[in-house]
Design a protein around this motif. Structure first.
Motif, PDB file in Angstrom:
ATOM      1  N   SER A 250     -15.867  26.483  19.482  1.00  0.00           N
ATOM      2  CA  SER A 250     -15.331  26.862  18.174  1.00  0.00           C
ATOM      3  C   SER A 250     -14.657  25.658  17.542  1.00  0.00           C
ATOM      4  CB  SER A 250     -14.333  28.015  18.317  1.00  0.00           C
ATOM      5  OG  SER A 250     -13.245  27.628  19.139  1.00  0.00           O
ATOM      6  N   ASP A 251     -14.657  25.613  16.229  1.00  0.00           N
ATOM      7  CA  ASP A 251     -14.094  24.474  15.507  1.00  0.00           C
ATOM      8  C   ASP A 251     -13.448  24.940  14.212  1.00  0.00           C
ATOM      9  OD1 ASP A 251     -13.888  21.865  16.413  1.00  0.00           O
ATOM     10  OD2 ASP A 251     -16.025  21.466  16.240  1.00  0.00           O
ATOM     11  N   ASN A 252     -12.265  25.528  14.347  1.00  0.00           N
ATOM     12  CA  ASN A 252     -11.539  26.000  13.179  1.00  0.00           C
ATOM     13  C   ASN A 252     -10.771  24.857  12.517  1.00  0.00           C
ATOM     14  OD1 ASN A 252     -11.500  28.393  15.342  1.00  0.00           O
ATOM     15  ND2 ASN A 252     -11.613  29.254  13.276  1.00  0.00           N
ATOM     16  N   VAL A 253     -10.722  24.889  11.195  1.00  0.00           N
ATOM     17  CA  VAL A 253      -9.962  23.884  10.446  1.00  0.00           C
ATOM     18  C   VAL A 253      -8.480  24.089  10.710  1.00  0.00           C
ATOM     19  CG1 VAL A 253      -9.376  23.032   8.151  1.00  0.00           C
ATOM     20  CG2 VAL A 253     -11.730  23.720   8.662  1.00  0.00           C
ATOM     21  N   VAL A 254      -7.778  23.006  11.011  1.00  0.00           N
ATOM     22  CA  VAL A 254      -6.358  23.093  11.344  1.00  0.00           C
ATOM     23  C   VAL A 254      -5.646  21.823  10.874  1.00  0.00           C
ATOM     24  CG1 VAL A 254      -6.601  22.042  13.654  1.00  0.00           C
ATOM     25  CG2 VAL A 254      -4.720  23.627  13.225  1.00  0.00           C
ATOM     26  N   PRO A 255      -4.442  21.940  10.313  1.00  0.00           N
ATOM     27  CA  PRO A 255      -3.699  20.736   9.927  1.00  0.00           C
ATOM     28  C   PRO A 255      -3.092  20.050  11.158  1.00  0.00           C
ATOM     29  CG  PRO A 255      -2.967  22.676   8.680  1.00  0.00           C
ATOM     30  CD  PRO A 255      -3.756  23.168   9.865  1.00  0.00           C
ATOM     31  N   LEU A 256      -3.364  18.761  11.280  1.00  0.00           N
ATOM     32  CA  LEU A 256      -2.707  17.930  12.286  1.00  0.00           C
ATOM     33  C   LEU A 256      -1.648  17.132  11.556  1.00  0.00           C
ATOM     34  CD1 LEU A 256      -2.644  16.730  15.224  1.00  0.00           C
ATOM     35  CD2 LEU A 256      -4.224  14.974  14.369  1.00  0.00           C
ATOM     36  N   VAL A 257      -0.399  17.218  12.006  1.00  0.00           N
ATOM     37  CA  VAL A 257       0.697  16.577  11.266  1.00  0.00           C
ATOM     38  C   VAL A 257       1.629  15.827  12.217  1.00  0.00           C
ATOM     39  CG1 VAL A 257       0.612  18.432   9.546  1.00  0.00           C
ATOM     40  CG2 VAL A 257       2.317  18.531  11.359  1.00  0.00           C
ATOM     41  N   ARG A 258       2.315  14.869  11.641  1.00  0.00           N
ATOM     42  CA  ARG A 258       3.372  14.199  12.395  1.00  0.00           C
ATOM     43  C   ARG A 258       4.539  15.164  12.559  1.00  0.00           C
ATOM     44  NH1 ARG A 258       3.333   9.053  13.438  1.00  0.00           N
ATOM     45  NH2 ARG A 258       5.594   8.861  13.295  1.00  0.00           N
ATOM     46  N   GLN A 259       5.093  15.242  13.769  1.00  0.00           N
ATOM     47  CA  GLN A 259       6.148  16.191  14.077  1.00  0.00           C
ATOM     48  C   GLN A 259       7.324  16.069  13.115  1.00  0.00           C
ATOM     49  OE1 GLN A 259       6.078  18.528  16.991  1.00  0.00           O
ATOM     50  NE2 GLN A 259       7.530  19.395  15.544  1.00  0.00           N
ATOM     51  N   GLU A 260       7.658  14.854  12.732  1.00  0.00           N
ATOM     52  CA  GLU A 260       8.821  14.639  11.871  1.00  0.00           C
ATOM     53  C   GLU A 260       8.640  15.219  10.468  1.00  0.00           C
ATOM     54  OE1 GLU A 260       8.180  10.109  10.325  1.00  0.00           O
ATOM     55  OE2 GLU A 260       8.366  10.407  12.486  1.00  0.00           O
ATOM     56  N   LYS A 261       7.386  15.479  10.079  1.00  0.00           N
ATOM     57  CA  LYS A 261       7.105  16.041   8.754  1.00  0.00           C
ATOM     58  C   LYS A 261       6.764  17.528   8.812  1.00  0.00           C
ATOM     59  CE  LYS A 261       7.191  12.081   6.407  1.00  0.00           C
ATOM     60  NZ  LYS A 261       8.013  11.805   5.215  1.00  0.00           N
ATOM     61  N   ALA A 262       6.674  18.088  10.011  1.00  0.00           N
ATOM     62  CA  ALA A 262       6.176  19.451  10.173  1.00  0.00           C
ATOM     63  C   ALA A 262       7.004  20.480   9.405  1.00  0.00           C
ATOM     64  CB  ALA A 262       6.126  19.815  11.658  1.00  0.00           C
ATOM     65  N   ASP A 263       8.329  20.404   9.495  1.00  0.00           N
ATOM     66  CA  ASP A 263       9.167  21.392   8.820  1.00  0.00           C
ATOM     67  C   ASP A 263       8.982  21.355   7.312  1.00  0.00           C
ATOM     68  OD1 ASP A 263      10.172  22.342  11.195  1.00  0.00           O
ATOM     69  OD2 ASP A 263      12.014  21.142  11.120  1.00  0.00           O
TER      70      ASP A 263
END
Length: 309
Positions: A250-263
């Motif tokens: 499976s290959d669902n679209v997902v945001p990968l983000v830097r932890q410091e910007k997550a909030d």
């Protein structure tokens, strides 16, 4: 999925950043090759993020969707699209040159953990959450999925009696596969074809974008790695071979983000994931690739229809 995708080249594409050599100290995002622009939704914002994308139309389109969704929340966004393949843009996000990028759960998990064996969407997502490098995180996955696949023409499917990937085993001596260069060394590529299905093609042709579609359509290759939302599949009547052992998973679209910007970004991007499904994604890709509409126009229209603008 890599993932570099096999889609027609639209107006989205800018110069592709060369693949950074392993161990190189060269910044993959140089002023000469990046496609950056900044914008904000009126007034000063205390939050600024850089949204990146891989170097294929769907990736840049998703980057634009993310960027506009963030701007709607008053976040200042810098766009850094068409960076390159996963090998390159992961260097950029781990190095802090970008903060957000659209990823694909199965492909990213397989890249980070070659031993991963899960294939169901929720299992893949749970494993990916544990596998992402320190300093990074994934937000909510969407229902939208764009999978790797092997496609053949109707003529080849009939002549070779093909319905599924294992059926190619009887024709290895004649099998030529076209795919992005990374397909040669990835588990979701020639490595997996050998280990999962015991298939080794007689020839591999590293091609990008429309060149791959053309090679398959013109009979220069017998099979091609084309992604499931690619409008060329329906347009050319290609046959996507079944994958009974879930090599591509499976290959669902997902945001990968830097932890410091997550909030700062999770509310806006999780809202996108909650609304985005495969038909909507495929339709947007068609508008960009086939209808030649600007990605920013297509993204804005979808976000408006989804109630996110």
């Amino acid at each position: 999925m890599t993932r570099t995708r096999i889609l027609g080249v639209g107006l989205l594409l800018a110069a592709v950043v060369p693949l950074a050599a392993c161990g190189s100290s060269t910044n993959p995002l140089t002023p000469a090759t990046s496609a950056a622009s900044e914008s904000s939704t009126g007034g000063a914002s205390s939050t600024s993020v850089t949204v990146g994308s891989a170097d294929f139309p769907e990736a840049a389109l998703l980057g634009e969707v993310y960027a506009q969704a963030l701007e709607a929340k008053g976040i200042t966004v810098k766009r850094q699209f068409n960076i390159g393949s996963r090998e390159t843009y992961l260097k950029a996000i781990t190095g802090g040159e970008i903060d957000v990028i659209a990823e694909y759960t199965g492909s990213l998990l397989n890249y980070l953990d070659k031993s991963a064996s899960v294939s169901k969407p929720d299992e893949v997502y749970a494993a990916l959450q544990k596998a992402v490098p320190q300093g990074l995180t994934v937000l909510d996955k969407s229902a939208a999925e764009d999978k790797n696949s092997l496609a053949v023409t109707k003529e080849t499917a009939t002549a070779w009696s093909l319905k599924a990937i294992p059926d190619l085993a009887a024709h290895q001596s004649e099998l030529t596969i076209a795919a992005p260069p990374e397909f040669k060394t990835r588990q979701q590529g020639l490595v997996g074809l050998k280990s999962v299905y015991n298939i080794t093609p007689a020839e591999f042709r590293p091609l990008q974008s429309q060149a791959t579609v053309d090679a398959l359509k013109n009979g220069q290759v017998k099979a091609a790695n084309i992604f499931s939302t690619d409008p060329s599949i329906a347009a050319n009547g290609f046959v996507v071979l079944e994958d009974p052992k879930s090599l591509f998973g499976s290959d669902n679209v997902v945001p990968l983000v830097r932890q410091e910007k997550a909030d700062s970004v999770k509310a806006a991007l999780n809202a996108v994931s909650a609304k985005l499904d495969t038909p909507a994604l495929a339709d947007m890709v068609k508008q960009v690739v086939v209808d030649k509409k600007d990605a920013n126009v297509v993204a804005k229209a979808w976000l408006t229809s989804a109630g996110l603008l």
